[in-house]
Design an enzyme around this catalytic site. Structure first.
Site, PDB file in Angstrom:
ATOM      1  N   GLY A  20       0.842  -1.187   0.000  1.00  0.00           N
ATOM      2  CA  GLY A  20       0.000   0.000   0.000  1.00  0.00           C
ATOM      3  C   GLY A  20       0.879   1.239   0.000  1.00  0.00           C
ATOM      4  O   GLY A  20       2.088   1.179  -0.134  1.00  0.00           O
TER       5      GLY A  20
ATOM      6  N   GLU B 120      -2.489 -10.544   4.901  1.00  0.00           N
ATOM      7  CA  GLU B 120      -2.540  -9.097   4.736  1.00  0.00           C
ATOM      8  C   GLU B 120      -3.588  -8.708   3.719  1.00  0.00           C
ATOM      9  O   GLU B 120      -3.701  -9.301   2.663  1.00  0.00           O
ATOM     10  CB  GLU B 120      -1.207  -8.538   4.266  1.00  0.00           C
ATOM     11  N   LEU B 121      -4.313  -7.680   4.042  1.00  0.00           N
ATOM     12  CA  LEU B 121      -5.386  -7.203   3.193  1.00  0.00           C
ATOM     13  C   LEU B 121      -4.899  -6.803   1.815  1.00  0.00           C
ATOM     14  O   LEU B 121      -5.574  -7.016   0.821  1.00  0.00           O
ATOM     15  CB  LEU B 121      -6.044  -5.983   3.840  1.00  0.00           C
ATOM     16  N   ASP B 122      -3.725  -6.179   1.743  1.00  0.00           N
ATOM     17  CA  ASP B 122      -3.291  -5.625   0.463  1.00  0.00           C
ATOM     18  C   ASP B 122      -2.365  -6.554  -0.299  1.00  0.00           C
ATOM     19  O   ASP B 122      -1.712  -6.148  -1.228  1.00  0.00           O
ATOM     20  CB  ASP B 122      -2.627  -4.263   0.670  1.00  0.00           C
ATOM     21  N   ALA B 123      -2.329  -7.798   0.097  1.00  0.00           N
ATOM     22  CA  ALA B 123      -1.479  -8.740  -0.628  1.00  0.00           C
ATOM     23  C   ALA B 123      -2.042  -8.999  -2.012  1.00  0.00           C
ATOM     24  O   ALA B 123      -3.216  -8.783  -2.276  1.00  0.00           O
ATOM     25  CB  ALA B 123      -1.378 -10.047   0.146  1.00  0.00           C
TER      26      ALA B 123
END
Lengths: 300, 300, 300, 300
Positions: free
Chosen positions: C241, D237-240
């Site tokens: 991010g 992880e959310l943004d992986a």
């Protein structure tokens, strides 16, 4: 022998916006176009759409015509509408006597509408609050406080009756529909009926980056430090670009909690952003021209 | 007394697509619409656009008219074009005698064009390769091998002269322009002149997910296992949705190198995808209808 | 019998950031971790990555240790690096005597670097301009004017030699690398070597919405009225991010030309945004903590 | 004098995955790393995360160790967990005797789970259905029919109790959790506890293009002709990026109704896609390696 209509744009020419909505596309465009070009009007813009899923055929037609011919246009269009089963609207902002009339639509949040009502009351906004419409009863007392008629078009679950919303706007003879944190998506039919730059929406995020229902949340999930609001015209096609009238932002430091950001946005920032955006519209600083917002004067 | 034109859609009615492009929007629409409605044609669709940045005004008009009136339409439009300074085109697929004529445009990669030429030669594709156009000389010998006229519209850097491309398509009287891995974006003017479902593009990735110049690379960077190609109509507006005629995909196992994926896509997959997509167009299984691809017959 | 190391965080504990980069992952982590935990250091964060495409293995390790043990750490890590073929760096901001040292990197645009140099000269920014690095010679005279050493790491085409850039930063003993409109993407190896919140980038658009090379152009193509700049830490993984330190925006009216927007952004807005962002870093108001920017103090 | 642990990778080395989850990050990593390196294990990968919003600290550690030392590892980790208040799990696929054990999780749609149960029964899939878990009771009778234990972890509204889900998986000693159209997002804590390539999800759209809850609908709204399904590992992880194990697609002709597309996808396509994806995992053709799916053997 070909003839090509009268010369374009006399000094006195008046801009007129026609919208027509019907259940299918056969025979929709022809009578309307035939009539207006027969009256010497010049076509400035035509857009036609066939929303096959909604079985909806729609046309927007902007024409320029001599003001003295405007009076006859409305009854002629009514006659066509009756004969053809079409819902036709004729609108000329130039023909409005007095201040432009607004329908202010809300759901829960009162702040943006309140800011608008105060700006009108204090004569910072040259407009008239013709009517307030909600899909929830929350803002009713605010309407009463400002002496504005109130109509609830929502059912028990908040589902809005768009046909009633349009009928109320027709009845109150409004020029512009202001969606002041009105949290429902208007049906294509409703949008087409007031097409041509007459529906103004407050979106509580920066468009086109954060289009969803939770723009504060979405921007925060990216750990952004910039939050904003967007005032834009609603245009009928789903995949159209964003017709932005005004945007403004505020910035926070890293780690600011979402609740604090929302509070700042909702209580301070959105209301002032909406007031400036609506002002640009009622002052006619901006107009919708081929799906795009242009500054008036910038195109001539 | 109002009149509303002739009854819509006689049994023999012919679909005609008119496009008009000019330097500004005053007086563009009126003479054309006036003429066609005066001839008893019914308007099926009008789209108008004002590309302010390119100083380009354009209109697409699909009408339905009696076939016997079609012969007079072309000279009338030419006269209007001359008088008004407009570039007007009249096209009716119904009026084509013989097989539809294709302009096949390429840059470097020969495989998709080659597949098309073979399908035509082997009569699996009911079309004629009227002309081949490149912005690079790479595919010239392939054109010669198949006995098709070849024109290079690119300069030393590969920059294409779109006006020449359009002029060549006009000269060879083509029905459809096939962009067979032609790696240039057509100018808005060129696209408008052949608007209405006449420009077919092979994009070597799945649209709308991978729109860029390097779709294999982009999908690979996400570690996708699915790669595809898309055959779609080119429509004039930049922000329009994707007018997809055909898509197909192939799947790889994790860890497959990009080079191997590209090789499989370019040599096998793209060519067969293009052949099927063009076949749907020349066989008129699909048509462009209000910016959307519809299956013929599905709308009636 | 298990032992679990010394108690965490003494009053005098010092934060140390270790980075290690090597050609493969066997035996990279073990000796480093073994040594630091053997010295009574507490592990605050470990991140390991295997960039298979670049054949690069990397580790970031943040530890907390007693200051008196810090002196021995550097030579021990150098020994490990030599034995294992690793490129190891040890950094403790707490150990810096005097102001933090900056490497300021530029390509063409001088304004952001100039604003930084002025803020340093006028003592509004508690930092030292240790060295300036460019991949183009454009900003050389500015470096000379401010008496800062200048190095060009670009070849004739502007392609940068990242190993030289890192070597210069090592030689000048810099704490932070400031990318002040440096228009090259650093290689993963260079980013890992200065990982842990030591590389600060000015991006001339709002992240994450406009990440490309032409953010003014991209936002303008959506007819946005809001333009901004983002100061963020560079982190090694491509798909991470955005580690945003500071953002600011400016707003224009509809129809403002792109050239005017760019001028305003480049001459006024970007420079002041960069100065505030770098100030937050050198004043240690923000820190990178598990790929996220946290306000110092906010986590304790 | 520095020592760097034992030589890496003996012929008999065993891959072990450790996960640890706790309420804060002080002292989490040290005891675990200290123990395993003290036992001569080599660290292959460490990932640490601090989910500040969820007040969750987590670590994944992949080590390679001598098989004879594995027996002691589990009780040692249990002791650390008790002392430090951590939830620690130790998993070595190599240590599984017999077929790998699956927890199959569902919500409403039975087809993908049914395909899996049949493949297991018919011995096309070398795995054991250890337990079925739902957040809705819909698939209970299917579990009974195949003689598999069933647990409902959802409340009246379908909200799942993730701690119970994890406890059930622990109790049934499962190797892999298969989300077979399980329509809930697992909490970060649950995902970390089974991190390291043990949670396999069926997403009923092509990732990363269509990540939402309604991928058929979303792709259809773009008028795509390609629909697909994706089998991927869930990573914490959310943004992986997307850890894709298998993808497959099917193609429709323009104008195909959404309902028909969904029916084809749900009844035929998703089930076979899931079976192939799970087969790749249980056959150990793929593994998760630094957040990326690698083909086994391809990395050595």
């Amino acid at each position: 022998m070909l003839t090509f209509g009268t010369p374009r744009r006399s000094l006195q020419s008046m801009q007129v916006t026609l919208t027509a909505v019907g259940p299918d596309h056969s025979g929709l465009a022809d009578p309307i176009i035939h009539y207006v070009t027969g009256q010497g009007a010049n076509i400035a813009e035509i857009q036609m759409y066939d929303h096959d899923e909604a079985c909806l055929f729609a046309m927007l037609c902007r024409v320029e015509m001599e003001p003295e011919r405007f009076a006859a246009l409305k009854p002629a269009m009514e006659q066509i509408g009756r004969l053809k089963g079409l819902s036709i609207r004729v609108w000329a902002r130039d023909a409005r006597e007095g201040k432009p009339r607004l329908a202010i639509c809300t759901t829960y949040r009162p702040e943006p509408a309140l800011a608008l009502l105060r700006a009108i009351r204090d004569e910072r906004m040259p407009a008239e609050a013709a009517v307030m419409i909600g899909n929830r009863p929350t803002c009713r007392s605010m309407a009463e406080q400002f002496g504005v008629d109130w109509h609830n078009v929502g059912d028990a679950a908040g589902k809005a009756d768009d046909e009633r919303l349009v009928a109320i706007c027709d009845e109150y003879d409004v020029d512009y529909i202001i969606l002041a944190r009105y949290m429902r998506i208007l049906s294509p039919g409703a949008v087409w009926k007031y097409a041509g730059g007459r529906i103004v929406n407050l979106h509580h995020g920066l468009l086109p980056s954060f289009p969803g229902m939770r723009p504060y949340h979405d921007a925060h999930s990216f750990r952004m430090l910039t939050y904003g609001a967007t005032i834009h015209f609603i245009v009928p096609e789903l995949d159209a670009g964003n017709q932005i009238i005004h945007q403004s932002t505020f910035t926070v430091v890293p780690g600011t909690p979402l609740e604090q950001i929302k509070r700042q946005g909702e209580s301070d920032h959105e209301p002032s952003c909406l007031v400036e955006g609506v002002r640009r519209v009622v002052d006619r600083e901006v107009a919708l021209h081929f799906h795009r917002v242009v500054r008036r004067g910038a195109k001539t």
